[in-house]
Design a protein around this motif. Structure first.
Motif, PDB file in Angstrom:
ATOM      1  N   SER A   7       0.831  -1.199   0.000  1.00  0.00           N
ATOM      2  CA  SER A   7       0.000   0.000   0.000  1.00  0.00           C
ATOM      3  C   SER A   7       0.867   1.251   0.000  1.00  0.00           C
ATOM      4  CB  SER A   7      -0.903   0.020   1.239  1.00  0.00           C
ATOM      5  OG  SER A   7      -1.816  -1.046   1.211  1.00  0.00           O
ATOM      6  N   GLU A  26     -11.898  11.755   2.633  1.00  0.00           N
ATOM      7  CA  GLU A  26     -11.445  10.396   2.937  1.00  0.00           C
ATOM      8  C   GLU A  26     -12.446   9.349   2.441  1.00  0.00           C
ATOM      9  OE1 GLU A  26      -9.265   8.087   6.638  1.00  0.00           O
ATOM     10  OE2 GLU A  26     -10.528   9.820   7.045  1.00  0.00           O
ATOM     11  N   LYS A  27     -13.734   9.689   2.431  1.00  0.00           N
ATOM     12  CA  LYS A  27     -14.732   8.759   1.900  1.00  0.00           C
ATOM     13  C   LYS A  27     -14.458   8.458   0.421  1.00  0.00           C
ATOM     14  CE  LYS A  27     -18.448  10.344   4.967  1.00  0.00           C
ATOM     15  NZ  LYS A  27     -19.739  11.082   5.023  1.00  0.00           N
ATOM     16  N   ALA A  30     -11.974   5.686  -0.145  1.00  0.00           N
ATOM     17  CA  ALA A  30     -12.311   4.373   0.410  1.00  0.00           C
ATOM     18  C   ALA A  30     -12.089   3.236  -0.577  1.00  0.00           C
ATOM     19  CB  ALA A  30     -13.760   4.366   0.904  1.00  0.00           C
ATOM     20  N   GLY A  31     -12.401   3.481  -1.856  1.00  0.00           N
ATOM     21  CA  GLY A  31     -12.229   2.425  -2.853  1.00  0.00           C
ATOM     22  C   GLY A  31     -10.777   2.002  -2.978  1.00  0.00           C
ATOM     23  N   ARG A  33      -8.538   2.393  -0.667  1.00  0.00           N
ATOM     24  CA  ARG A  33      -8.153   1.752   0.593  1.00  0.00           C
ATOM     25  C   ARG A  33      -8.618   0.309   0.636  1.00  0.00           C
ATOM     26  NH1 ARG A  33     -11.128   0.875   4.805  1.00  0.00           N
ATOM     27  NH2 ARG A  33     -12.736   2.381   4.183  1.00  0.00           N
ATOM     28  N   ARG A  34      -9.831   0.048   0.191  1.00  0.00           N
ATOM     29  CA  ARG A  34     -10.362  -1.327   0.226  1.00  0.00           C
ATOM     30  C   ARG A  34      -9.579  -2.251  -0.703  1.00  0.00           C
ATOM     31  NH1 ARG A  34     -14.967  -1.573   3.084  1.00  0.00           N
ATOM     32  NH2 ARG A  34     -16.173   0.358   3.386  1.00  0.00           N
ATOM     33  N   GLU A  35      -9.035  -1.694  -1.771  1.00  0.00           N
ATOM     34  CA  GLU A  35      -8.224  -2.492  -2.695  1.00  0.00           C
ATOM     35  C   GLU A  35      -6.775  -2.596  -2.222  1.00  0.00           C
ATOM     36  OE1 GLU A  35      -9.228  -4.187  -5.365  1.00  0.00           O
ATOM     37  OE2 GLU A  35     -11.293  -3.608  -4.856  1.00  0.00           O
ATOM     38  N   ARG A  36      -6.516  -2.024  -1.055  1.00  0.00           N
ATOM     39  CA  ARG A  36      -5.176  -2.017  -0.461  1.00  0.00           C
ATOM     40  C   ARG A  36      -4.140  -1.337  -1.358  1.00  0.00           C
ATOM     41  NH1 ARG A  36      -3.591  -7.795   1.727  1.00  0.00           N
ATOM     42  NH2 ARG A  36      -4.209  -8.401  -0.379  1.00  0.00           N
ATOM     43  N   GLU A  39      -3.040   3.530   1.996  1.00  0.00           N
ATOM     44  CA  GLU A  39      -3.404   3.580   3.417  1.00  0.00           C
ATOM     45  C   GLU A  39      -3.363   5.052   3.805  1.00  0.00           C
ATOM     46  OE1 GLU A  39      -1.621   2.605   7.864  1.00  0.00           O
ATOM     47  OE2 GLU A  39      -0.660   1.738   6.099  1.00  0.00           O
ATOM     48  N   ASP A 149      -5.837   7.414  -8.500  1.00  0.00           N
ATOM     49  CA  ASP A 149      -5.992   6.000  -8.887  1.00  0.00           C
ATOM     50  C   ASP A 149      -4.843   5.487  -9.736  1.00  0.00           C
ATOM     51  OD1 ASP A 149      -9.220   5.337  -8.411  1.00  0.00           O
ATOM     52  OD2 ASP A 149      -8.733   7.418  -8.765  1.00  0.00           O
TER      53      ASP A 149
END
Length: 218
Positions: A7, A26-27, A30-31, A33-36, A39, A149
């Motif tokens: 990450s 930060e929301k 989230a995508g 972050r969830r895909e690592r 961080e 991204d």
């Protein structure tokens, strides 16, 4: 065994008055972050009883990317400006971290130490000036050729590859990596990210073999 990408660590530097906006931003991360892929860290993640200044200094010194959430309160904060911005720019000048100003609210920041760095949104219009704030955050952070991204996904993969080589998890005979990109318009941006990563002295020291890469379109 295939290793998961490492990450990319992102430090969020912001004024306390902008905490609601920091939470909104930060929301939109989230995508990733969830895909690592990333961080994200900020001072609200400091545990009770921990040394606040030491925790912030440690994270600020280790992060790969530092987001400066720019607003009148951020520019007016002695701590943000004199401590966090100063350290962020020191690491930026050393090539140790990327620094990205994110324009939250309108303020004159052209005299700031980070004024020469391309901000997000690329238009230069603060996110709070948009009629739809969610749309503004999404475009700033994930817009075509503008957001996190593309660059951070590539950086995360490169960090994982670098770590794999350093720990001998890939064959020492590896000399070339082929990357195939379907979008021809993305090729120059991807090449810039890769070249920037390999030119980084800290990353280069962890590489045990002289890699080459080929970037092509199918």
């Amino acid at each position: 065994m295939r290793r998961a990408p490492t990450s990319v660590e992102i430090f969020l530097s912001y004024a306390q008055a902008d905490e609601p906006l920091r939470a909104e931003l930060e929301k939109h991360l989230a995508g990733l972050r969830r895909e690592r892929i990333i961080e994200a860290w900020h001072d609200r993640k400091i545990l009770a009883g921990a040394d606040r200044a030491r925790e912030i200094d440690a994270r600020l010194s280790s992060s790969d990317v530092i987001l400066l959430l720019v607003s009148p309160d951020f520019i007016g904060s002695d701590y943000c400006y004199d401590v966090e911005v100063k350290e962020a720019m020191r690491r930026y000048e050393a090539g140790a971290a990327r620094v990205i100003p994110v324009l939250l609210r309108a303020v004159d920041w052209q005299a700031a130490p980070f004024a020469r760095i391309q901000p997000l949104p690329k238009s230069g219009r603060p996110t709070c000036s948009a009629a739809d704030r969610d749309e503004a955050f999404a475009e700033a952070l994930h817009g075509r050729g503008a957001g996190l991204d593309e660059a951070e996904s590539i950086r995360a993969l490169l960090l994982g590859l670098t770590e794999a080589v350093a720990t001998a998890d890939v064959p020492t005979e590896l000399q070339k990596i082929t990357i195939v990109e379907k979008d021809e318009h993305a090729v120059p941006r991807i090449r810039d990210v890769i070249d920037d990563h390999w030119s980084d002295e800290a990353a280069a020291r962890r590489i045990l073999v002289p890699w080459a890469y080929e970037l092509s379109i199918p």
